[in-house]
Enzyme design. Structure first.
Site, PDB file in Angstrom:
ATOM      1  N   ILE A 262       0.872  -1.183   0.000  1.00 20.04           N
ATOM      2  CA  ILE A 262       0.000   0.000   0.000  1.00 20.04           C
ATOM      3  C   ILE A 262       0.904   1.226   0.000  1.00 20.04           C
ATOM      4  O   ILE A 262       1.882   1.288   0.747  1.00 20.04           O
ATOM      5  CB  ILE A 262      -0.995   0.025   1.184  1.00 20.04           C
ATOM      6  CG1 ILE A 262      -1.870   1.291   1.137  1.00 20.04           C
ATOM      7  CG2 ILE A 262      -0.294  -0.097   2.520  1.00 20.04           C
ATOM      8  CD1 ILE A 262      -3.096   1.241   2.018  1.00 20.04           C
ATOM      9  N   ALA A 263       0.628   2.158  -0.867  1.00 17.78           N
ATOM     10  CA  ALA A 263       1.428   3.381  -0.912  1.00 17.78           C
ATOM     11  C   ALA A 263       0.611   4.514  -1.523  1.00 17.78           C
ATOM     12  O   ALA A 263      -0.253   4.284  -2.378  1.00 17.78           O
ATOM     13  CB  ALA A 263       2.705   3.167  -1.719  1.00 17.78           C
TER      14      ALA A 263
ATOM     15  N   TYR B 148      -2.916   1.206  10.576  1.00 15.53           N
ATOM     16  CA  TYR B 148      -3.346  -0.191  10.654  1.00 15.53           C
ATOM     17  C   TYR B 148      -4.058  -0.477  11.974  1.00 15.53           C
ATOM     18  O   TYR B 148      -5.024  -1.232  12.013  1.00 15.53           O
ATOM     19  CB  TYR B 148      -2.148  -1.130  10.488  1.00 15.53           C
ATOM     20  CG  TYR B 148      -1.441  -0.992   9.153  1.00 15.53           C
ATOM     21  CD1 TYR B 148      -2.163  -0.742   7.992  1.00 15.53           C
ATOM     22  CD2 TYR B 148      -0.066  -1.119   9.054  1.00 15.53           C
ATOM     23  CE1 TYR B 148      -1.528  -0.614   6.771  1.00 15.53           C
ATOM     24  CE2 TYR B 148       0.581  -0.997   7.833  1.00 15.53           C
ATOM     25  CZ  TYR B 148      -0.155  -0.742   6.699  1.00 15.53           C
ATOM     26  OH  TYR B 148       0.481  -0.615   5.495  1.00 15.53           O
TER      27      TYR B 148
ATOM     28  N   ASN C 260       8.094   2.354  10.921  1.00 13.78           N
ATOM     29  CA  ASN C 260       7.042   3.071  10.181  1.00 13.78           C
ATOM     30  C   ASN C 260       5.811   3.261  11.081  1.00 13.78           C
ATOM     31  O   ASN C 260       4.771   2.628  10.916  1.00 13.78           O
ATOM     32  CB  ASN C 260       6.688   2.299   8.905  1.00 13.78           C
ATOM     33  CG  ASN C 260       5.863   3.117   7.935  1.00 13.78           C
ATOM     34  OD1 ASN C 260       5.384   4.199   8.275  1.00 13.78           O
ATOM     35  ND2 ASN C 260       5.686   2.604   6.724  1.00 13.78           N
TER      36      ASN C 260
ATOM     37  N   GLU D  38       2.780  -6.995   6.882  1.00  9.35           N
ATOM     38  CA  GLU D  38       4.057  -6.642   7.495  1.00  9.35           C
ATOM     39  C   GLU D  38       4.284  -5.154   7.300  1.00  9.35           C
ATOM     40  O   GLU D  38       3.889  -4.595   6.274  1.00  9.35           O
ATOM     41  CB  GLU D  38       5.245  -7.375   6.852  1.00  9.35           C
ATOM     42  CG  GLU D  38       5.301  -8.863   7.111  1.00  9.35           C
ATOM     43  CD  GLU D  38       4.563  -9.651   6.047  1.00  9.35           C
ATOM     44  OE1 GLU D  38       4.227  -9.048   4.997  1.00  9.35           O
ATOM     45  OE2 GLU D  38       4.307 -10.848   6.258  1.00  9.35           O
TER      46      GLU D  38
HETATM   47  C1  LIG Z   1       1.348   4.621   4.981  1.00 16.98           C
HETATM   48  C2  LIG Z   1       0.651   5.472   3.907  1.00 16.98           C
HETATM   49  C3  LIG Z   1       0.096   4.563   2.824  1.00 16.98           C
HETATM   50  C4  LIG Z   1      -0.513   6.232   4.572  1.00 16.98           C
HETATM   51  O1  LIG Z   1      -1.235   6.909   3.558  1.00 16.98           O
HETATM   52  P1  LIG Z   1      -1.961   8.313   3.829  1.00 16.98           P
HETATM   53  O2  LIG Z   1      -2.940   8.543   2.732  1.00 16.98           O
HETATM   54  O3  LIG Z   1      -0.976   9.364   4.088  1.00 16.98           O
HETATM   55  O4  LIG Z   1      -2.730   7.953   5.201  1.00 16.98           O
HETATM   56  P2  LIG Z   1      -4.018   8.674   5.815  1.00 16.98           P
HETATM   57  O5  LIG Z   1      -4.070  10.112   5.461  1.00 16.98           O
HETATM   58  O6  LIG Z   1      -5.209   7.857   5.488  1.00 16.98           O
HETATM   59  O7  LIG Z   1      -3.671   8.537   7.377  1.00 16.98           O
HETATM   60  C5  LIG Z   1      -4.467   7.749   8.244  1.00 16.98           C
HETATM   61  C6  LIG Z   1      -3.855   7.769   9.635  1.00 16.98           C
HETATM   62  O8  LIG Z   1      -2.627   7.029   9.666  1.00 16.98           O
HETATM   63  C7  LIG Z   1      -1.693   7.688  10.540  1.00 16.98           C
HETATM   64  N1  LIG Z   1      -0.577   8.234   9.738  1.00 16.98           N
HETATM   65  C8  LIG Z   1      -0.415   8.123   8.401  1.00 16.98           C
HETATM   66  N2  LIG Z   1       0.754   8.685   8.030  1.00 16.98           N
HETATM   67  C9  LIG Z   1       1.333   9.146   9.164  1.00 16.98           C
HETATM   68  C10 LIG Z   1       2.549   9.825   9.442  1.00 16.98           C
HETATM   69  N3  LIG Z   1       3.425  10.128   8.471  1.00 16.98           N
HETATM   70  N4  LIG Z   1       2.847  10.143  10.715  1.00 16.98           N
HETATM   71  C11 LIG Z   1       1.991   9.824  11.720  1.00 16.98           C
HETATM   72  N5  LIG Z   1       0.797   9.197  11.515  1.00 16.98           N
HETATM   73  C12 LIG Z   1       0.491   8.864  10.257  1.00 16.98           C
HETATM   74  C13 LIG Z   1      -2.446   8.805  11.205  1.00 16.98           C
HETATM   75  O9  LIG Z   1      -3.083   8.236  12.340  1.00 16.98           O
HETATM   76  C14 LIG Z   1      -3.476   9.142  10.122  1.00 16.98           C
HETATM   77  O10 LIG Z   1      -4.612   9.790  10.643  1.00 16.98           O
HETATM   78  P3  LIG Z   1      -4.615  11.407  10.834  1.00 16.98           P
HETATM   79  O11 LIG Z   1      -4.065  12.014   9.593  1.00 16.98           O
HETATM   80  O12 LIG Z   1      -6.058  11.693  11.099  1.00 16.98           O
HETATM   81  O13 LIG Z   1      -3.726  11.665  12.041  1.00 16.98           O
HETATM   82  C15 LIG Z   1       1.618   6.525   3.308  1.00 16.98           C
HETATM   83  O14 LIG Z   1       2.258   7.203   4.370  1.00 16.98           O
HETATM   84  C16 LIG Z   1       2.685   5.938   2.389  1.00 16.98           C
HETATM   85  O15 LIG Z   1       2.450   5.714   1.188  1.00 16.98           O
HETATM   86  N6  LIG Z   1       3.866   5.695   2.921  1.00 16.98           N
HETATM   87  C17 LIG Z   1       4.959   5.140   2.129  1.00 16.98           C
HETATM   88  C18 LIG Z   1       4.725   3.683   1.810  1.00 16.98           C
HETATM   89  C19 LIG Z   1       4.468   2.888   3.058  1.00 16.98           C
HETATM   90  O16 LIG Z   1       5.052   3.101   4.110  1.00 16.98           O
HETATM   91  N7  LIG Z   1       3.545   1.908   2.948  1.00 16.98           N
HETATM   92  C20 LIG Z   1       3.215   1.016   4.030  1.00 16.98           C
HETATM   93  C21 LIG Z   1       4.095  -0.149   3.947  1.00 16.98           C
HETATM   94  S1  LIG Z   1       3.583  -1.407   5.107  1.00 16.98           S
END
Ligand SMILES: CC(C)(COP(=O)(O)OP(=O)(O)OC[C@H]1O[C@@H](n2cnc3c(N)ncnc32)[C@H](O)[C@@H]1OP(=O)(O)O)[C@@H](O)C(=O)NCCC(=O)NCCS
Length: 122
Positions: A18-19, A64, A57, A52
């Site tokens: 997921i990204a 999650y 992270n 995983e």
């Molecule tokens: C993980 C990822 C997919 C989250 O996507 P996103 O669209 O930014 O997530 P959301 O906006 O839906 O965030 C949902 C909640 O997750 C948590 N969260 C997400 N990113 C966060 C960050 N950088 N720091 C702290 N909390 C975070 C928060 O609780 C957030 O809720 P809030 O914004 O109301 O506080 C994104 O950060 C990403 O693509 N990261 C790089 C790839 C990766 O790490 N993938 C997961 C591999 S297992």
């Protein structure tokens, strides 16, 4: 803007990837992807879902946790290219009404509407 993948093995689902595009982080796109993925897993017969995540992270782990995932163990050096351990997380009993209610409550916090194109089911 983002993508997510799911692997089904009988009644277990595995979030393989997921990204979200970095400039669109924290706009609930990841949450929306997870919401659709979790419902699809249940629809396809999952009773439990695993994934995983890099141990450092914490942002992803937080997302999650909101989806009912709890830590179940550590896979040593799972991400060999960065020499990092993986936290293994599981969400159980996802076929139960309580989990559907959790997903509904998450959906209510999302802005706008989630549109699913039924014509492109994989
Ligand atoms: C993980 C990822 C997919 C989250 O996507 P996103 O669209 O930014 O997530 P959301 O906006 O839906 O965030 C949902 C909640 O997750 C948590 N969260 C997400 N990113 C966060 C960050 N950088 N720091 C702290 N909390 C975070 C928060 O609780 C957030 O809720 P809030 O914004 O109301 O506080 C994104 O950060 C990403 O693509 N990261 C790089 C790839 C990766 O790490 N993938 C997961 C591999 S297992």
């Amino acid at each position: 803007m983002g993508y997510a993948g799911l692997l089904m093995t009988l009644d277990e689902a595995h979030v393989t990837t997921i990204a979200v595009e970095p400039k669109r982080h924290r706009a609930k796109i990841g949450t929306r992807l997870m919401l659709v993925l979790m419902r699809e897993a249940v629809e396809r017969g999952a009773t439990a879902i695993t994934l995983e995540v890099r141990i450092t992270n914490l942002g992803a782990q937080d997302m999650y946790r909101r989806f009912g995932f709890v830590p179940a163990g550590v896979r040593k050096n799972y991400y060999q290219e960065v020499n990092e351990d993986a936290l293994v997380m599981w969400a159980h009993e996802v076929d139960q009404p309580e989990y559907a209610a959790l997903l509904d409550s998450i959906e209510r916090t999302l802005p706008g509407e989630t549109v699913i194109d039924d014509g492109k089911r994989w």
